[in-house]
Design a protein around this motif. Sequence first.
Motif, mmCIF file in Angstrom:
data_model
loop_
_atom_site.group_PDB
_atom_site.id
_atom_site.type_symbol
_atom_site.label_atom_id
_atom_site.label_comp_id
_atom_site.label_asym_id
_atom_site.label_seq_id
_atom_site.Cartn_x
_atom_site.Cartn_y
_atom_site.Cartn_z
ATOM 1 N N ARG A 1 0.399 -1.358 -0.044
ATOM 2 C CA ARG A 1 0.277 0.058 0.295
ATOM 3 C C ARG A 1 0.945 1.901 -0.129
ATOM 4 N NH1 ARG A 1 -5.179 1.475 1.676
ATOM 5 N NH2 ARG A 1 -5.726 -0.150 0.096
ATOM 6 N N VAL A 2 1.810 0.915 0.192
ATOM 7 C CA VAL A 2 2.402 2.268 0.641
ATOM 8 C C VAL A 2 4.179 2.575 -0.079
ATOM 9 C CG1 VAL A 2 4.703 4.223 2.443
ATOM 10 C CG2 VAL A 2 2.548 2.831 3.483
ATOM 11 N N TYR A 3 4.627 1.618 -0.458
ATOM 12 C CA TYR A 3 6.308 0.950 -1.110
ATOM 13 C C TYR A 3 5.825 0.750 -2.458
ATOM 14 C CZ TYR A 3 8.546 0.266 2.935
ATOM 15 O OH TYR A 3 8.673 -0.056 4.867
ATOM 16 N N ARG A 4 6.345 2.094 -3.164
ATOM 17 C CA ARG A 4 5.974 1.925 -4.539
ATOM 18 C C ARG A 4 7.530 1.976 -4.933
ATOM 19 N NH1 ARG A 4 1.723 1.148 -4.858
ATOM 20 N NH2 ARG A 4 -0.267 2.014 -3.869
ATOM 21 N N THR A 5 8.579 1.693 -4.344
ATOM 22 C CA THR A 5 10.154 1.313 -5.037
ATOM 23 C C THR A 5 9.761 0.127 -4.211
ATOM 24 O OG1 THR A 5 12.046 1.779 -5.135
ATOM 25 C CG2 THR A 5 10.266 2.284 -3.128
ATOM 26 N N TYR A 6 11.042 -1.101 -4.375
ATOM 27 C CA TYR A 6 11.514 -2.205 -3.408
ATOM 28 C C TYR A 6 11.278 -1.677 -1.537
ATOM 29 C CZ TYR A 6 13.710 -6.665 -3.947
ATOM 30 O OH TYR A 6 13.830 -7.771 -3.843
ATOM 31 N N ASP A 7 10.966 -2.709 -1.305
ATOM 32 C CA ASP A 7 10.785 -2.780 0.390
ATOM 33 C C ASP A 7 12.171 -3.023 0.451
ATOM 34 O OD1 ASP A 7 9.871 -3.085 2.909
ATOM 35 O OD2 ASP A 7 8.197 -4.324 2.440
ATOM 36 N N PRO A 8 12.486 -1.792 1.325
ATOM 37 C CA PRO A 8 13.359 -1.849 2.717
ATOM 38 C C PRO A 8 14.060 -2.725 2.983
ATOM 39 C CG PRO A 8 12.491 -0.316 3.201
ATOM 40 C CD PRO A 8 11.798 -0.236 2.356
ATOM 41 N N TYR B 1 6.382 -4.351 -6.833
ATOM 42 C CA TYR B 1 8.219 -4.613 -5.495
ATOM 43 C C TYR B 1 7.625 -5.799 -5.105
ATOM 44 C CZ TYR B 1 9.681 -0.662 -8.325
ATOM 45 O OH TYR B 1 9.968 0.485 -9.848
ATOM 46 N N PRO B 2 9.344 -6.528 -4.232
ATOM 47 C CA PRO B 2 8.732 -7.460 -3.557
ATOM 48 C C PRO B 2 8.629 -6.541 -2.400
ATOM 49 C CG PRO B 2 10.759 -7.949 -4.877
ATOM 50 C CD PRO B 2 9.928 -6.935 -5.719
ATOM 51 N N ASN B 3 8.052 -6.945 -1.564
ATOM 52 C CA ASN B 3 8.025 -7.028 -0.182
ATOM 53 C C ASN B 3 8.249 -7.855 0.670
ATOM 54 O OD1 ASN B 3 5.377 -8.855 0.543
ATOM 55 N ND2 ASN B 3 4.355 -7.962 -0.298
ATOM 56 N N ASP C 1 6.082 -4.730 -17.920
ATOM 57 C CA ASP C 1 5.341 -4.081 -17.984
ATOM 58 C C ASP C 1 3.461 -4.460 -17.060
ATOM 59 O OD1 ASP C 1 6.705 -3.242 -20.005
ATOM 60 O OD2 ASP C 1 5.471 -3.228 -21.457
ATOM 61 N N TYR C 2 2.810 -5.018 -16.815
ATOM 62 C CA TYR C 2 1.924 -4.673 -15.906
ATOM 63 C C TYR C 2 2.682 -4.007 -14.417
ATOM 64 C CZ TYR C 2 -1.557 -6.545 -12.545
ATOM 65 O OH TYR C 2 -2.821 -5.462 -11.176
ATOM 66 N N PHE C 3 3.792 -4.886 -13.940
ATOM 67 C CA PHE C 3 3.930 -4.808 -12.725
ATOM 68 C C PHE C 3 5.643 -3.011 -12.673
ATOM 69 C CE2 PHE C 3 3.423 -8.955 -12.796
ATOM 70 C CZ PHE C 3 2.592 -9.685 -10.747
ATOM 71 N N ILE C 4 6.142 -3.164 -13.901
ATOM 72 C CA ILE C 4 6.426 -1.929 -13.461
ATOM 73 C C ILE C 4 5.735 -0.640 -13.807
ATOM 74 C CG2 ILE C 4 8.134 -0.309 -15.258
ATOM 75 C CD1 ILE C 4 9.319 -2.667 -15.989
ATOM 76 N N ASP C 5 4.564 -0.418 -14.538
ATOM 77 C CA ASP C 5 3.513 0.330 -14.177
ATOM 78 C C ASP C 5 2.022 0.589 -13.381
ATOM 79 O OD1 ASP C 5 3.961 0.659 -16.925
ATOM 80 O OD2 ASP C 5 2.622 -0.302 -17.723
ATOM 81 N N GLU D 1 11.141 -13.317 -8.913
ATOM 82 C CA GLU D 1 11.085 -12.173 -8.654
ATOM 83 C C GLU D 1 11.632 -11.063 -10.686
ATOM 84 O OE1 GLU D 1 14.307 -10.735 -6.188
ATOM 85 O OE2 GLU D 1 14.434 -8.992 -7.432
ATOM 86 N N ALA D 2 12.961 -11.838 -11.434
ATOM 87 C CA ALA D 2 13.342 -11.679 -11.978
ATOM 88 C C ALA D 2 12.286 -10.862 -13.564
ATOM 89 C CB ALA D 2 14.288 -12.392 -12.824
ATOM 90 N N ALA D 3 11.044 -12.148 -13.349
ATOM 91 C CA ALA D 3 10.319 -11.880 -14.817
ATOM 92 C C ALA D 3 9.318 -10.749 -14.391
ATOM 93 C CB ALA D 3 9.754 -13.729 -14.546
ATOM 94 N N ALA D 4 9.336 -10.837 -12.847
ATOM 95 C CA ALA D 4 8.142 -9.425 -12.731
ATOM 96 C C ALA D 4 8.744 -8.146 -12.725
ATOM 97 C CB ALA D 4 7.475 -9.975 -11.403
ATOM 98 N N LEU D 5 9.465 -7.945 -12.326
ATOM 99 C CA LEU D 5 10.445 -6.927 -12.240
ATOM 100 C C LEU D 5 10.881 -6.260 -13.564
ATOM 101 C CD1 LEU D 5 12.836 -7.148 -9.254
ATOM 102 C CD2 LEU D 5 10.878 -5.655 -9.610
ATOM 103 N N ALA D 6 10.511 -7.331 -15.012
ATOM 104 C CA ALA D 6 10.629 -6.996 -16.142
ATOM 105 C C ALA D 6 9.576 -6.984 -17.490
ATOM 106 C CB ALA D 6 11.723 -8.157 -16.683
#
Length: 427
Positions: free
Chosen positions: A305-312, A357-359, A349-353, A342-347
């Motif tokens: 809900r909050v992270y729009r990038t890789y969860d630290p 990212y992994p939590n 478009d749906y996951f990028i748009d 993870e590699a497939a999802a990060l590449a």
Amino acid sequence: MAETVKITFDGQTVELPLLVGTEGEKAIDISRLRAQTGLITWDPGLANTGSCSSAITFMDGERGILRYRGIPIEELAEHSSFKETAFLLVHGVLPTRKDLNRFSVLLNDHSLVHEDMQIFYQNFPRASHPMGILSSMVNALRSFYPVLSTGEEEINITVTRLLSKVRTLAAMSYRISRGHKVVYPRPDLPYCANFLNMMFDSPVNPYVIDEDIVRALSVFWILHADHEQNCSTSAVRIVGSGRVNLYASISAGIAALWGPLHGGANQAVIEMLSMIKDQGVSIRRVLERAKDRDDPFRLMGFGHRVYRTYDPRAKIMKKMCDRVLRKFNLQDPLLNIAQELEAAALADDYFIDHNLYPNVDFYSGIVLRAIGIPTSMFTVMFAIGRLPGWIAQWKESMDDPDWRLCRPRQLYIGPKINAYVPIDERG
Ligand code: CMC
């Protein structure tokens, strides 16, 4: 002059105060909105609603920042212990050596649970989920131990009692579910090692404590220790707002955490990875399903809900996962699947748009498996870790000068007035 936000409605303009947090984030104070305009706000999932002010945890979802009491999560994971982090969250400052020693003594003094509580365990059906059991047992603590709620020292005893006993209760639930004798806490063992010993020691196979495993558990718990106003923490605060006792509030938090969209995701990730392995499902097919709006399947351990990038937390967890598996020379086939996924999802478009990212839950299950924790206990492990955060948030809410009973409004969309029809006249 303080900034305000103007709202014009029905020919009338009202000025609402703008509140500014330490990190510059801004919030419109709508506490008098209804009184001034008759309007309420509409925010499903409360995604835009600040429910309290808090000095405990700071998160920046855009920049992937997480800090407890101002200290970056990366530094705590590197240098702190779970016990020290728990103290920091609950008391607001890092402990001195004297504070930490006293805290250890208190945790040790309160680590046993009433023997009668074991009888409760015997009566849960064997297939019961440990989260349901833990939530009930924590609520039951209230009947065995009074809530001392007057004065700082008394509150500290209740808090320490809870931190120590929940760890014992969790290990007990695992032992009893396996039909094994309960292992009591040992005064010579520190917090994390004591838990592992209570879980795994056996008269025929004494548990050998490995410092790297202890460290992995400590970091796992540090990473889970607080996450500001998430679903379970909000549950703790909302239930606590009715001024119910701490045990009942935490029990509500445990119930909220159980859900697969929240803490239950760590179990759901391993189930998903096992499904991929056992049924030979292709990564492409998994992503297709996750993207299909007509399919309820979601990529578990992805999105936040909050992270729009890789969860630290996920970054640290991933590194720890590699370290633990390498050290013990373990080959977990689920790790390869997770990395491929993870590699497939990060590449994709749906996951990028969608900024998905992994939590924290994506790699945490693999770490827990390496430690020897069974899948059904994963969310219990999350709950033990989150306990200091829940307690800190509960304490803060008790002292909050803006405290009010939590009681949201609604937009009623049911029928207007309806007549009561006697039962014999209904069609
Ligand atoms: N897989 C596929 N699509 C997703 C996912 C996912 N994991 N997460 C979000 N989406 C899509 C969702 O379908 C929606 O798409 P669209 O706008 O095209 O309809 C969009 O992203 C926004 O989703 P949302 O459900 O409105 O977002 P949210 O902020 O309410 O959801 C979430 C957050 C964590 C519930 C969600 O990302 C999710 O279900 N993730 C999987 C469960 C999970 O890993 N939970 C653990 C969270 S971290 C641990 C914790 O702190 O609790």
